[in-house]
Design a protein around this motif. Structure first.
Motif, mmCIF file in Angstrom:
data_model
loop_
_atom_site.group_PDB
_atom_site.id
_atom_site.type_symbol
_atom_site.label_atom_id
_atom_site.label_comp_id
_atom_site.label_asym_id
_atom_site.label_seq_id
_atom_site.Cartn_x
_atom_site.Cartn_y
_atom_site.Cartn_z
ATOM 1 N N LYS A 1 0.376 -4.453 14.826
ATOM 2 C CA LYS A 1 1.687 -4.238 14.197
ATOM 3 C C LYS A 1 2.213 -2.825 14.439
ATOM 4 C CE LYS A 1 1.399 -7.306 10.176
ATOM 5 N NZ LYS A 1 1.257 -7.294 8.710
ATOM 6 N N CYS A 2 1.323 -1.855 14.578
ATOM 7 C CA CYS A 2 1.728 -0.442 14.663
ATOM 8 C C CYS A 2 2.565 -0.188 15.921
ATOM 9 C CB CYS A 2 0.475 0.432 14.686
ATOM 10 S SG CYS A 2 0.816 2.171 15.016
ATOM 11 N N ASN A 3 3.664 0.575 15.743
ATOM 12 C CA ASN A 3 4.483 0.928 16.919
ATOM 13 C C ASN A 3 4.380 2.406 17.271
ATOM 14 O OD1 ASN A 3 5.984 2.254 15.032
ATOM 15 N ND2 ASN A 3 7.890 1.141 15.371
ATOM 16 N N GLY A 4 3.463 3.116 16.577
ATOM 17 C CA GLY A 4 3.236 4.522 16.913
ATOM 18 C C GLY A 4 4.322 5.465 16.445
ATOM 19 N N CYS A 5 5.068 5.110 15.393
ATOM 20 C CA CYS A 5 6.174 5.964 14.934
ATOM 21 C C CYS A 5 5.679 7.308 14.387
ATOM 22 C CB CYS A 5 7.006 5.241 13.873
ATOM 23 S SG CYS A 5 6.189 5.071 12.265
ATOM 24 N N GLY A 6 4.457 7.359 13.874
ATOM 25 C CA GLY A 6 3.882 8.622 13.416
ATOM 26 C C GLY A 6 4.179 8.980 11.977
ATOM 27 N N LYS A 7 4.941 8.140 11.253
ATOM 28 C CA LYS A 7 5.289 8.480 9.862
ATOM 29 C C LYS A 7 4.045 8.657 8.993
ATOM 30 C CE LYS A 7 9.878 6.698 9.870
ATOM 31 N NZ LYS A 7 10.912 5.877 9.388
ATOM 32 N N CYS A 8 3.064 7.814 9.196
ATOM 33 C CA CYS A 8 1.840 7.898 8.401
ATOM 34 C C CYS A 8 1.074 9.196 8.693
ATOM 35 C CB CYS A 8 0.944 6.684 8.648
ATOM 36 S SG CYS A 8 0.519 6.443 10.385
ATOM 37 N N VAL A 9 1.080 9.613 9.950
ATOM 38 C CA VAL A 9 0.365 10.844 10.335
ATOM 39 C C VAL A 9 1.019 12.044 9.653
ATOM 40 C CG1 VAL A 9 -0.476 12.238 12.257
ATOM 41 C CG2 VAL A 9 -0.142 9.784 12.571
ATOM 42 N N VAL B 1 -6.672 0.386 6.154
ATOM 43 C CA VAL B 1 -6.967 -0.405 7.356
ATOM 44 C C VAL B 1 -5.666 -0.545 8.135
ATOM 45 C CG1 VAL B 1 -7.733 -2.641 8.230
ATOM 46 C CG2 VAL B 1 -8.814 -1.647 6.183
ATOM 47 N N ILE B 2 -5.686 -0.205 9.408
ATOM 48 C CA ILE B 2 -4.469 -0.272 10.230
ATOM 49 C C ILE B 2 -4.523 -1.512 11.113
ATOM 50 C CG2 ILE B 2 -3.059 0.897 11.972
ATOM 51 C CD1 ILE B 2 -4.288 3.556 10.976
ATOM 52 N N ASP B 3 -3.438 -2.277 11.067
ATOM 53 C CA ASP B 3 -3.312 -3.434 11.964
ATOM 54 C C ASP B 3 -2.697 -2.910 13.266
ATOM 55 O OD1 ASP B 3 -2.549 -5.655 13.386
ATOM 56 O OD2 ASP B 3 -1.920 -6.793 11.625
ATOM 57 N N ILE C 1 -0.797 4.526 19.221
ATOM 58 C CA ILE C 1 -1.229 3.700 18.087
ATOM 59 C C ILE C 1 -1.876 4.625 17.047
ATOM 60 C CG2 ILE C 1 -2.804 1.852 17.359
ATOM 61 C CD1 ILE C 1 -0.976 0.629 19.284
ATOM 62 N N ALA C 2 -1.587 4.368 15.783
ATOM 63 C CA ALA C 2 -2.202 5.163 14.711
ATOM 64 C C ALA C 2 -3.656 4.751 14.502
ATOM 65 C CB ALA C 2 -1.423 4.967 13.410
ATOM 66 N N ILE C 3 -4.501 5.760 14.322
ATOM 67 C CA ILE C 3 -5.895 5.484 13.945
ATOM 68 C C ILE C 3 -6.212 6.307 12.697
ATOM 69 C CG2 ILE C 3 -6.728 4.879 16.250
ATOM 70 C CD1 ILE C 3 -7.945 7.782 16.304
ATOM 71 N N PHE D 1 -4.179 9.975 13.076
ATOM 72 C CA PHE D 1 -3.815 10.483 14.403
ATOM 73 C C PHE D 1 -3.141 9.348 15.168
ATOM 74 C CE2 PHE D 1 -7.657 12.374 12.775
ATOM 75 C CZ PHE D 1 -7.465 13.730 12.957
ATOM 76 N N LEU D 2 -2.384 9.725 16.207
ATOM 77 C CA LEU D 2 -1.897 8.724 17.165
ATOM 78 C C LEU D 2 -2.642 8.963 18.468
ATOM 79 C CD1 LEU D 2 2.002 8.994 16.746
ATOM 80 C CD2 LEU D 2 0.448 7.418 15.568
ATOM 81 N N ILE D 3 -3.058 7.878 19.115
ATOM 82 C CA ILE D 3 -3.702 8.024 20.420
ATOM 83 C C ILE D 3 -3.095 7.029 21.402
ATOM 84 C CG2 ILE D 3 -5.899 8.941 19.551
ATOM 85 C CD1 ILE D 3 -7.115 6.143 19.855
ATOM 86 N N VAL E 1 4.563 4.486 3.329
ATOM 87 C CA VAL E 1 5.537 5.020 4.300
ATOM 88 C C VAL E 1 5.686 4.141 5.539
ATOM 89 C CG1 VAL E 1 4.038 6.446 5.794
ATOM 90 C CG2 VAL E 1 6.329 7.246 5.219
ATOM 91 N N CYS E 2 4.706 3.299 5.813
ATOM 92 C CA CYS E 2 4.735 2.544 7.075
ATOM 93 C C CYS E 2 5.859 1.495 7.060
ATOM 94 C CB CYS E 2 3.398 1.856 7.331
ATOM 95 S SG CYS E 2 3.451 0.900 8.873
ATOM 96 N N PRO E 3 6.830 1.628 7.950
ATOM 97 C CA PRO E 3 7.960 0.689 7.937
ATOM 98 C C PRO E 3 7.581 -0.716 8.389
ATOM 99 C CG PRO E 3 8.148 2.212 9.801
ATOM 100 C CD PRO E 3 6.969 2.657 9.004
ATOM 101 N N LEU E 4 6.440 -0.850 9.051
ATOM 102 C CA LEU E 4 6.036 -2.160 9.575
ATOM 103 C C LEU E 4 4.933 -2.807 8.750
ATOM 104 C CD1 LEU E 4 6.099 -1.301 13.388
ATOM 105 C CD2 LEU E 4 7.882 -2.340 11.987
ATOM 106 N N LYS E 5 4.594 -2.179 7.639
ATOM 107 C CA LYS E 5 3.511 -2.678 6.771
ATOM 108 C C LYS E 5 2.226 -2.903 7.576
ATOM 109 C CE LYS E 5 6.591 -4.775 3.359
ATOM 110 N NZ LYS E 5 6.938 -3.452 2.873
ATOM 111 N N ALA E 6 1.968 -1.963 8.459
ATOM 112 C CA ALA E 6 0.787 -2.084 9.324
ATOM 113 C C ALA E 6 -0.472 -1.523 8.667
ATOM 114 C CB ALA E 6 1.046 -1.354 10.646
ATOM 115 N N ILE E 7 -0.294 -0.816 7.526
ATOM 116 C CA ILE E 7 -1.464 -0.227 6.849
ATOM 117 C C ILE E 7 -1.647 -0.903 5.498
ATOM 118 C CG2 ILE E 7 -2.574 1.903 6.073
ATOM 119 C CD1 ILE E 7 -0.783 3.479 7.901
HETATM 120 S S1 SF4 Z 1 2.373 4.980 13.247
HETATM 121 FE FE1 SF4 Z 1 4.144 4.092 12.157
HETATM 122 S S2 SF4 Z 1 3.950 1.893 12.478
HETATM 123 FE FE2 SF4 Z 1 1.968 2.783 12.997
HETATM 124 S S3 SF4 Z 1 0.770 2.621 11.120
HETATM 125 FE FE3 SF4 Z 1 1.736 4.655 11.126
HETATM 126 S S4 SF4 Z 1 3.657 4.427 9.988
HETATM 127 FE FE4 SF4 Z 1 2.929 2.364 10.545
#
Ligand code: SF4
Ligand code: SF4
Length: 162
Positions: free
Chosen positions: A68-76, A63-65, A30-32, A85-87, A47-53
């Protein structure tokens, strides 16, 4: 000037966002966010494909939901402030994906020092994956495995073992 700006690093109490539920962290990464500067910046949102930010406005902190986040890492990978970060947690061990702009790059299976926000060594971990996000600069996302799941809340950099 803010205390963190003078020191050059964040104390956990200076981070303005809450953390994901442990149940979510055990499902997938999950992105933090440790973004605290209120400056006009929002590539993480776009960049977030899921509009989680989301952000209240362009100067607000993201603010990250976590639901919704799937941990794709695009935002990081796109954050210019190295503030995301992803944790995750797997079998009692911690997994962290962090942005890395140093060379040489560590490879899968390499042992590295795990550093806290202050740059202090907390122990050693194993690199699970290295993904280059910018071919010119070689800036990368490094995913490391650490023995203690609680370290996901403290490890924010790595150091190559020479
Ligand atoms: S890791 Fe992916 S899904 Fe999660 S907030 Fe970042 S861009 Fe969006
Ligand atoms: S891209 Fe990074 S620095 Fe910019 S608002 Fe998002 S988290 Fe903060």
């Amino acid at each position: 000037m803010n205390d963190w700006a003078t020191k050059g690093y964040l104390e956990p109490g200076e981070i303005k966002t809450t953390l994901p539920r442990k149940e979510l962290l055990m499902k997938h990464l999950i992105a933090i966010s440790e973004c605290i500067q209120e400056i006009p910046c929002n590539p993480c949102v776009t960049v977030c494909p899921l509009k989680a930010i989301t952000m209240k406005d362009i100067n607000a902190i993201p603010v990250i939901d976590y639901e919704k986040c799937n941990g794709c890492g695009k935002c990081v990978g796109i954050c210019p402030g190295l503030a995301l970060f992803l944790i995750g947690i797997k079998n009692g061990k911690g997994i962290i994906t962090l942005p890395y702009e140093m060379l040489p790059l560590p490879g899968k299976g390499n042992e590295v020092y795990l550093l806290n926000r202050k740059g202090e060594r907390l122990g050693k971990g194993i690199v699970m994956r290295t993904v280059i996000v910018n071919k010119q600069t070689k800036s990368s996302l490094i995913t490391v495995l650490c023995e203690n799941e609680d370290d996901i809340y403290h490890i924010r950099n790595i150091e190559i073992i020479k």
